[in-house]
Write a protein that holds these residues in place. Sequence first.
Motif, PDB file in Angstrom:
ATOM      1  N   VAL A   1       8.816  10.285   2.915  1.00 54.41           N
ATOM      2  CA  VAL A   1       7.581  10.562   3.654  1.00 54.41           C
ATOM      3  C   VAL A   1       7.752  11.848   4.454  1.00 54.41           C
TER       4      VAL A   1
ATOM      5  N   GLN B   1      11.360   5.302   5.434  1.00 56.27           N
ATOM      6  CA  GLN B   1      10.707   6.565   5.098  1.00 56.27           C
ATOM      7  C   GLN B   1      11.001   7.021   3.675  1.00 56.27           C
TER       8      GLN B   1
ATOM      9  N   ASP C   1       0.832  -1.201   0.000  1.00 60.98           N
ATOM     10  CA  ASP C   1       0.000   0.000   0.000  1.00 60.98           C
ATOM     11  C   ASP C   1       0.869   1.253   0.000  1.00 60.98           C
ATOM     12  N   ARG C   2       1.937   1.224   0.804  1.00 59.96           N
ATOM     13  CA  ARG C   2       2.838   2.386   0.848  1.00 59.96           C
ATOM     14  C   ARG C   2       3.541   2.563  -0.488  1.00 59.96           C
TER      15      ARG C   2
ATOM     16  N   VAL D   1       9.720   0.389  -1.041  1.00 62.08           N
ATOM     17  CA  VAL D   1       9.751   1.285   0.113  1.00 62.08           C
ATOM     18  C   VAL D   1      10.832   0.817   1.069  1.00 62.08           C
TER      19      VAL D   1
ATOM     20  N   TRP E   1       3.768  11.296   0.952  1.00 61.15           N
ATOM     21  CA  TRP E   1       4.942  11.143   0.092  1.00 61.15           C
ATOM     22  C   TRP E   1       5.203  12.416  -0.705  1.00 61.15           C
TER      23      TRP E   1
END
Length: 112
Positions: free
Chosen positions: A85, A70, A3-4, A67, A90
């Motif tokens: 992040v 961060q 998801d990130r 990812v 983002w």
Amino acid sequence: MTDRGDAAAAVAVRMLTAVAEMDAAAACPLLAPDTLAELEQSADKPCAEAILAEDLPKPGSVSASEVYGQRAQVRLSGDTVFLAVFPGGWRVVAAGCTARGEKPYDCVLQGG
């Protein structure tokens, strides 16, 4: 993709699409603070003018999004975009990046 990773990829594509559509008002808020400052300083213009003068590729299809804590790296056909992040989500740290083997990426747009 996670998801990130999906979220990072969406921001990368949104920023490149905004530049391709000459929509600086949509592109500039997606830049990381250091990247925004570096762009304005090197161009000696506000982001709204400077970002549209950058030779960024049109957004291609996302081939990978990774990812690392961060930070994120989003690979698209014809471009690699690096993001980080921030409190608002983002933000693009570098774009228009091409790999140079063992050397660091060469990026059209990057922060200091």
